[in-house]
Design a protein around this motif. Sequence first.
Motif, PDB file in Angstrom:
ATOM      1  N   VAL A  10       0.841  -1.207   0.000  1.00 33.93           N
ATOM      2  CA  VAL A  10       0.000   0.000   0.000  1.00 33.93           C
ATOM      3  C   VAL A  10       0.874   1.255   0.000  1.00 33.93           C
ATOM      4  CG1 VAL A  10      -1.834   1.264   1.179  1.00 33.93           C
ATOM      5  CG2 VAL A  10      -1.830  -1.244   1.202  1.00 33.93           C
ATOM      6  N   PHE A  11       1.914   1.264   0.826  1.00 35.62           N
ATOM      7  CA  PHE A  11       2.820   2.416   0.829  1.00 35.62           C
ATOM      8  C   PHE A  11       3.453   2.603  -0.548  1.00 35.62           C
ATOM      9  CE2 PHE A  11       3.483   1.752   5.612  1.00 35.62           C
ATOM     10  CZ  PHE A  11       2.727   2.869   5.947  1.00 35.62           C
ATOM     11  N   GLU A  12       3.937   1.511  -1.115  1.00 32.20           N
ATOM     12  CA  GLU A  12       4.609   1.581  -2.420  1.00 32.20           C
ATOM     13  C   GLU A  12       3.672   2.109  -3.493  1.00 32.20           C
ATOM     14  OE1 GLU A  12       7.177  -1.346  -5.415  1.00 32.20           O
ATOM     15  OE2 GLU A  12       6.193  -2.146  -3.633  1.00 32.20           O
ATOM     16  N   LYS A  13       2.426   1.651  -3.470  1.00 37.66           N
ATOM     17  CA  LYS A  13       1.429   2.121  -4.445  1.00 37.66           C
ATOM     18  C   LYS A  13       1.209   3.628  -4.354  1.00 37.66           C
ATOM     19  CE  LYS A  13      -2.939   1.433  -3.520  1.00 37.66           C
ATOM     20  NZ  LYS A  13      -3.523   2.813  -3.539  1.00 37.66           N
ATOM     21  N   ASN A  14       1.320   4.149  -3.130  1.00 31.51           N
ATOM     22  CA  ASN A  14       1.107   5.576  -2.905  1.00 31.51           C
ATOM     23  C   ASN A  14       2.392   6.398  -2.947  1.00 31.51           C
ATOM     24  OD1 ASN A  14      -1.733   5.495  -2.603  1.00 31.51           O
ATOM     25  ND2 ASN A  14      -1.517   4.737  -0.510  1.00 31.51           N
ATOM     26  N   GLY A  15       3.481   5.771  -3.420  1.00 33.30           N
ATOM     27  CA  GLY A  15       4.723   6.512  -3.615  1.00 33.30           C
ATOM     28  C   GLY A  15       5.577   6.666  -2.376  1.00 33.30           C
ATOM     29  N   LEU A  16       5.470   5.733  -1.443  1.00 31.64           N
ATOM     30  CA  LEU A  16       6.258   5.791  -0.215  1.00 31.64           C
ATOM     31  C   LEU A  16       7.070   4.518  -0.032  1.00 31.64           C
ATOM     32  CD1 LEU A  16       3.790   7.208   2.476  1.00 31.64           C
ATOM     33  CD2 LEU A  16       5.646   8.437   1.355  1.00 31.64           C
ATOM     34  N   LYS A  17       8.231   4.669   0.589  1.00 30.63           N
ATOM     35  CA  LYS A  17       9.010   3.525   1.037  1.00 30.63           C
ATOM     36  C   LYS A  17       9.193   3.709   2.539  1.00 30.63           C
ATOM     37  CE  LYS A  17      13.376   1.047   0.391  1.00 30.63           C
ATOM     38  NZ  LYS A  17      14.692   1.036  -0.328  1.00 30.63           N
ATOM     39  N   VAL A  18       8.630   2.810   3.337  1.00 27.14           N
ATOM     40  CA  VAL A  18       8.641   2.951   4.795  1.00 27.14           C
ATOM     41  C   VAL A  18       9.515   1.879   5.428  1.00 27.14           C
ATOM     42  CG1 VAL A  18       7.235   2.854   6.890  1.00 27.14           C
ATOM     43  CG2 VAL A  18       6.367   4.050   4.861  1.00 27.14           C
ATOM     44  N   GLU A  19      10.455   2.330   6.242  1.00 20.65           N
ATOM     45  CA  GLU A  19      11.314   1.430   7.004  1.00 20.65           C
ATOM     46  C   GLU A  19      10.942   1.534   8.479  1.00 20.65           C
ATOM     47  OE1 GLU A  19      16.010   0.882   8.341  1.00 20.65           O
ATOM     48  OE2 GLU A  19      15.467   2.421   6.866  1.00 20.65           O
ATOM     49  N   LEU A  20      10.649   0.400   9.105  1.00 15.72           N
ATOM     50  CA  LEU A  20      10.319   0.378  10.528  1.00 15.72           C
ATOM     51  C   LEU A  20      11.586   0.153  11.340  1.00 15.72           C
ATOM     52  CD1 LEU A  20       7.031  -1.761  10.553  1.00 15.72           C
ATOM     53  CD2 LEU A  20       7.272   0.729  10.529  1.00 15.72           C
ATOM     54  N   ILE A  21      11.819   1.030  12.325  1.00 10.99           N
ATOM     55  CA  ILE A  21      13.001   0.908  13.177  1.00 10.99           C
ATOM     56  C   ILE A  21      12.548   0.802  14.630  1.00 10.99           C
ATOM     57  CG2 ILE A  21      14.552   2.077  11.587  1.00 10.99           C
ATOM     58  CD1 ILE A  21      14.209   4.623  13.144  1.00 10.99           C
ATOM     59  N   LYS A  22      13.157  -0.108  15.358  1.00 15.38           N
ATOM     60  CA  LYS A  22      12.718  -0.378  16.724  1.00 15.38           C
ATOM     61  C   LYS A  22      13.113   0.743  17.676  1.00 15.38           C
ATOM     62  CE  LYS A  22      12.446  -5.409  16.520  1.00 15.38           C
ATOM     63  NZ  LYS A  22      12.862  -6.703  17.131  1.00 15.38           N
ATOM     64  N   ALA A  23      12.186   1.051  18.587  1.00 14.18           N
ATOM     65  CA  ALA A  23      12.438   2.022  19.647  1.00 14.18           C
ATOM     66  C   ALA A  23      12.064   1.377  20.975  1.00 14.18           C
ATOM     67  CB  ALA A  23      11.628   3.291  19.427  1.00 14.18           C
ATOM     68  N   GLY A  24      12.667   1.844  22.047  1.00 14.85           N
ATOM     69  CA  GLY A  24      12.413   1.250  23.350  1.00 14.85           C
ATOM     70  C   GLY A  24      11.133   1.711  24.006  1.00 14.85           C
ATOM     71  N   GLY A  25      10.500   2.730  23.456  1.00 16.57           N
ATOM     72  CA  GLY A  25       9.267   3.251  24.031  1.00 16.57           C
ATOM     73  C   GLY A  25       8.875   4.541  23.343  1.00 16.57           C
ATOM     74  N   GLY A  26       7.778   5.148  23.798  1.00 20.90           N
ATOM     75  CA  GLY A  26       7.302   6.375  23.192  1.00 20.90           C
ATOM     76  C   GLY A  26       8.286   7.520  23.336  1.00 20.90           C
ATOM     77  N   ALA A  27       8.915   7.638  24.519  1.00 19.45           N
ATOM     78  CA  ALA A  27       9.884   8.709  24.753  1.00 19.45           C
ATOM     79  C   ALA A  27      11.088   8.550  23.840  1.00 19.45           C
ATOM     80  CB  ALA A  27      10.320   8.720  26.218  1.00 19.45           C
ATOM     81  N   ALA A  28      11.544   7.302  23.659  1.00 21.38           N
ATOM     82  CA  ALA A  28      12.676   7.041  22.773  1.00 21.38           C
ATOM     83  C   ALA A  28      12.316   7.380  21.325  1.00 21.38           C
ATOM     84  CB  ALA A  28      13.105   5.584  22.886  1.00 21.38           C
ATOM     85  N   GLY A  29      11.066   7.118  20.940  1.00 21.76           N
ATOM     86  CA  GLY A  29      10.623   7.459  19.594  1.00 21.76           C
ATOM     87  C   GLY A  29      10.613   8.954  19.370  1.00 21.76           C
TER      88      GLY A  29
END
Length: 346
Positions: A79-98
């Motif tokens: 879906v991202f690719e169809k809409n012109g996006l490339k999304v990479e998910l990167i791990k975070a330790g929590g909301g504050a770290a994000g």
Amino acid sequence: MSTKESTPTPRAGNRPRRRCGKSFLIAVGAVTALLTAACGSPGAASDGGDDKAGVSELKVTTLSLCNEISVLWAQKKGVFEKNGLKVELIKAGGGAAGLAAVQGKSADLAFTNPFSTMLAMNSGIDLRWVATAYGTPKKGETPSNAVLVKEDSPIENGKDLHGKTVAVNELGGINQIIVQQFVTDAGGDPSKVKFVALPFGELASAVASGKVDASQAPEQYSNTPGVRSLGDPYMEVGKDKWLVFAGYVGTADFVEKNEDAMKKFSTSLKEANTAVNDPANKDEKYRIEAEHCGQDAKKLATDPENPYFADVPMDAMKQMAQILVDQGQTEKLPDVEKLVPEYARS
């Protein structure tokens, strides 16, 4: 209710780590330290340039929760690719770290919750909420959370928690704040309630054994022998509307410079949610969830779910901002109009 498991694993759980006073200042200090570490890191996201194929690349933090299904579906199903996006998910330790990661430019969007975001804004970090990941059920829907008490307890409502000890997964977190409002809405005074922190796996058993008088826990914990639920505190507080539990946040500078990419991201989540909410896709949905969060797909299919939607319900966000003030988390009302861009609103 029939008994399934005495210590089920919760589906979701990004929790804020900031609160008013000393603990809030400690959390802000921790974020500042994280920002220092994140600045100039090797994998830092760009300021929004497109690659040669015209695809906008976004780095988005993940907490490896099952309920991140919308972004997972959009990524795995193209879906991202169809809409012109490339999304990479990167791990975070929590909301504050994000939030620290987006400030330090090692990520473009952080997966976090409204309370953490609003408190960060009030501390001077200019942020924008570009899409919701999921919310909490409203009255009449299937509950996803519970306030648990012992089966033979005389406690019947939030006001009855006066002088009692209530366990939550994190002191000062989103669940404690909601329980405080649950008590307030019942005509009680949350300052008369003692809160203690326990791991998720102990929240129900601590009530059943009498270690604590009550606890806030995922709804599936109400199947634990010896306990019953007073109801879903999020539903009681939200009443006829969904509250927002988690979503995607970027710095104001990045979001405003990359508005087109932000709109594509939001649109992609909406398309993913259409598929995710289609019963015909339930088996595939649980398979993807299980792969991401390390739980059993068959077990996930039996657990209560939060509602998935990408738009931001402004009335709910404004209610949550007021809750932060009412519960003493901040003196200044968070500016929700500034936080949420027009295109992200429902």
